[in-house]
Design a protein around this motif. Sequence first.
Motif, PDB file in Angstrom:
ATOM      1  N   UNK A 196      -3.543  -0.530  21.708  1.00 30.25           N
ATOM      2  CA  UNK A 196      -2.475  -1.148  20.975  1.00 30.25           C
ATOM      3  C   UNK A 196      -2.766  -1.179  19.357  1.00 30.25           C
ATOM      4  N   UNK A 197      -1.939  -0.608  18.647  1.00 27.79           N
ATOM      5  CA  UNK A 197      -1.940  -1.024  16.903  1.00 27.79           C
ATOM      6  C   UNK A 197      -1.551  -2.206  16.620  1.00 27.79           C
ATOM      7  N   UNK A 198      -2.438  -3.387  16.308  1.00 26.53           N
ATOM      8  CA  UNK A 198      -2.094  -4.603  16.199  1.00 26.53           C
ATOM      9  C   UNK A 198      -2.149  -4.942  14.643  1.00 26.53           C
ATOM     10  N   UNK A 199      -2.705  -4.496  13.826  1.00 21.78           N
ATOM     11  CA  UNK A 199      -2.906  -5.006  12.509  1.00 21.78           C
ATOM     12  C   UNK A 199      -1.663  -4.729  11.701  1.00 21.78           C
ATOM     13  N   UNK A 200      -0.451  -5.404  12.086  1.00 21.56           N
ATOM     14  CA  UNK A 200       0.846  -5.505  11.308  1.00 21.56           C
ATOM     15  C   UNK A 200       1.366  -6.727  11.329  1.00 21.56           C
ATOM     16  N   UNK A 201       2.452  -7.043  10.596  1.00 14.87           N
ATOM     17  CA  UNK A 201       3.257  -8.098  10.253  1.00 14.87           C
ATOM     18  C   UNK A 201       3.622  -8.656  11.534  1.00 14.87           C
ATOM     19  N   UNK A 202       4.014  -7.892  12.423  1.00 15.34           N
ATOM     20  CA  UNK A 202       4.593  -8.592  13.884  1.00 15.34           C
ATOM     21  C   UNK A 202       3.460  -8.967  14.767  1.00 15.34           C
ATOM     22  N   UNK A 203       2.516  -8.299  14.883  1.00 15.84           N
ATOM     23  CA  UNK A 203       1.451  -9.018  15.861  1.00 15.84           C
ATOM     24  C   UNK A 203       0.695  -9.829  15.079  1.00 15.84           C
ATOM     25  N   UNK A 204       0.368  -9.817  13.907  1.00 16.33           N
ATOM     26  CA  UNK A 204      -0.437 -10.657  13.142  1.00 16.33           C
ATOM     27  C   UNK A 204       0.203 -12.212  13.202  1.00 16.33           C
ATOM     28  N   UNK A 205       1.446 -12.334  13.020  1.00 14.03           N
ATOM     29  CA  UNK A 205       2.304 -13.490  13.035  1.00 14.03           C
ATOM     30  C   UNK A 205       2.735 -13.918  14.116  1.00 14.03           C
ATOM     31  N   UNK A 206       2.857 -13.258  15.400  1.00 11.98           N
ATOM     32  CA  UNK A 206       3.458 -13.586  16.791  1.00 11.98           C
ATOM     33  C   UNK A 206       1.975 -14.248  17.428  1.00 11.98           C
ATOM     34  N   UNK A 207       1.153 -13.384  17.349  1.00 13.05           N
ATOM     35  CA  UNK A 207      -0.184 -13.647  18.109  1.00 13.05           C
ATOM     36  C   UNK A 207      -0.695 -14.820  17.315  1.00 13.05           C
ATOM     37  N   UNK A 208      -0.605 -15.203  16.066  1.00 15.20           N
ATOM     38  CA  UNK A 208      -1.476 -16.236  15.460  1.00 15.20           C
ATOM     39  C   UNK A 208      -0.735 -17.559  15.682  1.00 15.20           C
ATOM     40  N   UNK A 209       0.668 -17.662  15.869  1.00 16.23           N
ATOM     41  CA  UNK A 209       1.526 -18.729  16.205  1.00 16.23           C
ATOM     42  C   UNK A 209       0.962 -19.044  17.753  1.00 16.23           C
ATOM     43  N   UNK A 210       1.057 -18.053  18.598  1.00 12.44           N
ATOM     44  CA  UNK A 210       0.561 -18.204  20.035  1.00 12.44           C
ATOM     45  C   UNK A 210      -0.798 -18.589  20.290  1.00 12.44           C
ATOM     46  N   UNK A 211      -1.873 -18.294  19.636  1.00 13.24           N
ATOM     47  CA  UNK A 211      -3.102 -18.807  19.326  1.00 13.24           C
ATOM     48  C   UNK A 211      -3.169 -20.169  19.161  1.00 13.24           C
ATOM     49  N   UNK A 212      -2.329 -20.802  18.001  1.00 13.29           N
ATOM     50  CA  UNK A 212      -2.631 -22.009  17.664  1.00 13.29           C
ATOM     51  C   UNK A 212      -2.037 -22.822  18.800  1.00 13.29           C
ATOM     52  N   UNK A 213      -0.837 -22.545  19.150  1.00  8.39           N
ATOM     53  CA  UNK A 213      -0.187 -23.711  20.401  1.00  8.39           C
ATOM     54  C   UNK A 213      -1.120 -23.581  21.532  1.00  8.39           C
ATOM     55  N   UNK A 214      -1.502 -22.114  21.843  1.00 14.80           N
ATOM     56  CA  UNK A 214      -2.486 -22.023  23.212  1.00 14.80           C
ATOM     57  C   UNK A 214      -3.723 -22.738  23.186  1.00 14.80           C
ATOM     58  N   UNK A 215      -4.197 -23.074  21.903  1.00 10.09           N
ATOM     59  CA  UNK A 215      -5.442 -23.902  21.659  1.00 10.09           C
ATOM     60  C   UNK A 215      -5.368 -25.319  21.955  1.00 10.09           C
ATOM     61  N   UNK A 216      -4.406 -25.795  20.953  1.00 13.51           N
ATOM     62  CA  UNK A 216      -4.433 -27.160  20.750  1.00 13.51           C
ATOM     63  C   UNK A 216      -3.630 -28.000  21.659  1.00 13.51           C
ATOM     64  N   UNK A 217      -2.361 -27.491  22.169  1.00  8.32           N
ATOM     65  CA  UNK A 217      -1.584 -28.242  23.427  1.00  8.32           C
ATOM     66  C   UNK A 217      -2.369 -28.378  24.389  1.00  8.32           C
ATOM     67  N   UNK A 218      -3.320 -27.244  25.057  1.00  6.45           N
ATOM     68  CA  UNK A 218      -3.860 -27.746  26.469  1.00  6.45           C
ATOM     69  C   UNK A 218      -5.156 -28.398  26.174  1.00  6.45           C
ATOM     70  N   UNK A 219      -5.457 -28.710  24.698  1.00 12.41           N
ATOM     71  CA  UNK A 219      -6.542 -29.888  24.659  1.00 12.41           C
ATOM     72  C   UNK A 219      -5.947 -31.278  24.692  1.00 12.41           C
ATOM     73  N   UNK A 220      -5.007 -31.380  23.941  1.00 14.66           N
ATOM     74  CA  UNK A 220      -4.204 -32.609  23.599  1.00 14.66           C
ATOM     75  C   UNK A 220      -3.683 -33.219  25.111  1.00 14.66           C
ATOM     76  N   UNK A 221      -3.002 -32.406  25.808  1.00 17.63           N
ATOM     77  CA  UNK A 221      -2.441 -32.833  27.155  1.00 17.63           C
ATOM     78  C   UNK A 221      -3.419 -33.239  28.069  1.00 17.63           C
ATOM     79  N   UNK A 222      -4.435 -32.551  28.511  1.00 27.51           N
ATOM     80  CA  UNK A 222      -5.511 -33.335  29.244  1.00 27.51           C
ATOM     81  C   UNK A 222      -6.240 -34.474  28.680  1.00 27.51           C
ATOM     82  N   UNK A 223      -6.460 -34.624  27.565  1.00 22.70           N
ATOM     83  CA  UNK A 223      -7.182 -35.503  26.928  1.00 22.70           C
ATOM     84  C   UNK A 223      -6.260 -37.030  26.979  1.00 22.70           C
ATOM     85  N   UNK A 224      -4.740 -36.672  26.827  1.00 27.26           N
ATOM     86  CA  UNK A 224      -3.984 -37.639  26.735  1.00 27.26           C
ATOM     87  C   UNK A 224      -3.846 -38.158  28.336  1.00 27.26           C
TER      88      UNK A 224
END
Length: 572
Positions: A486-514
């Motif tokens: 997959x050719x992933x170094x472009x605007x679409x993949x950089x922004x899309x995966x960046x947002x998903x990484x952010x949500x996929x990291x912190x919400x699953x930490x906050x939820x169980x700790x809560x």
Amino acid sequence: MNTELLGTVATYLLTLVIAIPLGIYLAKVFAGEKVWTDFLKPIENGIYKLSGINIKEQMNWKQHMKALMTVNLVWLVYGFFMLLFQDKLPLNPDANPAMTPDLAFNTVISFVANCNLQHYSGESGASYFIQHFVFMFLQFVSAATGIAAAVVFFKAFRDKTTNALGNFWEFFVKAITRLLLPLSLVVALILAFNGTPSSYAGKDQFISLQGDTVNVSRGPAAAFVAIKHLGTNGGGWFGANSAHPLENPSYLTNTVELIAQVIIPIAMVIAFGYFIRRKKLAWTIFGVMTIGMLMLLIPMMSSELGGNPAIAKMGVSQLTGAMEGKEVRFGPAISAYWSTVTTIISTGSVNSMHDSTMPMSGTWQLLGMMINSFYGGCGVGLLNYFIYLIIAVFISGLMVGRTPEFLGHKVEAREIKIAALITLLSPFMILAGTAIAAYVFTTHGDAAWAVQPKAWLNNPGFHGFSEMLYEITSSNANNGSGFEGLGDNNMFWNVTTGIIILLGRFLPIIGPVAIAGLLATKKFIPESAGTLKTDTKTFAIMTMAVILVLNALSYFPALALGPLAEYFTLFN
């Protein structure tokens, strides 16, 4: 072939020999008991004093999460601007250029989130300064963040009823000084003495057997690779990651790197049981995780050792298994083991190319990241597993007609709502993200903002869909590995995966700790004859059933469109 299988078994057994006592040690460290590393206390006290931290100040779960989110935001801003001005910073002997804003956005989020999804090529995309003072720094602190969050979770279940869950900064600092730094030093020395570069010299030049002049990147890679694996980060110093002969020179270094990436996730499970004084529960969780790992590993090894049926039809012998994309110095068996542990754990490093594995192997790799709780990353693996456990508690309670309870605390509507939201989060991001990518690829080929998506894929069929599904799944699981067709170094993949990484990291930490924090404040209910025991084989089977059913319902259609469809084309 038998020797290869023996090497795989020996690697896992060595991992357990190290991980189990390490888990007992970690339980004592975070419980404040005496351990042999107490000589580091003056250094830790100096850090607290310099930073204005009062470790005697107790925090509730909300204060812990506020501290966690605030410091991660600071690192994100710091890393983003360092990447934008990389070309103007020192320690750049190969004159690597600065990153574009969208690539810097994706990269810094990826390293802050312990994902290390690399849309740049390691040695040519980042200078020595960036690799050391941004990436390696973030690999330490992101791993320590996950461990500190897990210890907050531990604290919630240690006492019967409490709102005092320790001090985040103490857990964070100890995770580095008592665990990550000492182990990194040991692993880095082993790698350096076995061929991994550890200098600040620029590219070396040599003449190949064909007479070509070849420039080979070097740099202080040994220390970077050590924390890359111990912190379940996975980002490679070199673009080829641990398939590169300098990042992973031999079978010995391969074994060391494999052990390094698995010991802390297993140790955290053991530490949980010893910390809350419920060892049997920890061993039950470990048993479920290990069975889950074997359910993915065994068919993957069978697939890779069996070779490619399409090639077999041509009458070509494949006595060594499916060797495409694999290093001869390792072989398919240990490569399949690496591919399994690197996807069930959020490491994402590779010693072979996942894009070249057999279609069914791709299925198991994807499932490992979709489930994301068989061992898992540093600390966060146990938090992910806890969501499945709470759902299993809830369903079991309904089945026997009692209010669900976990470790003497009633599990009520608020906790189940949080668990349900976290459970639905991953399928939503994976399936919606893949659907958007497929839509853009098929209908917006000429759109400027899409940056020519027709050039994303070299394989636009079933395998191309798998490549897009893998990229989104890897981002959500904070894994970072990829099907590199997959050719992933472009605007679409950089922004899309960046947002998903952010949500996929912190919400699953906050939820169980809560959930843990809310349960900790409730009145403790002593065990009775009708109490649901969560440390039995029956409950372990129930939890495994919940894991399998939820993930099968969520992901089977997507897997059927990608790797499963590709698998059946091999027999046409």
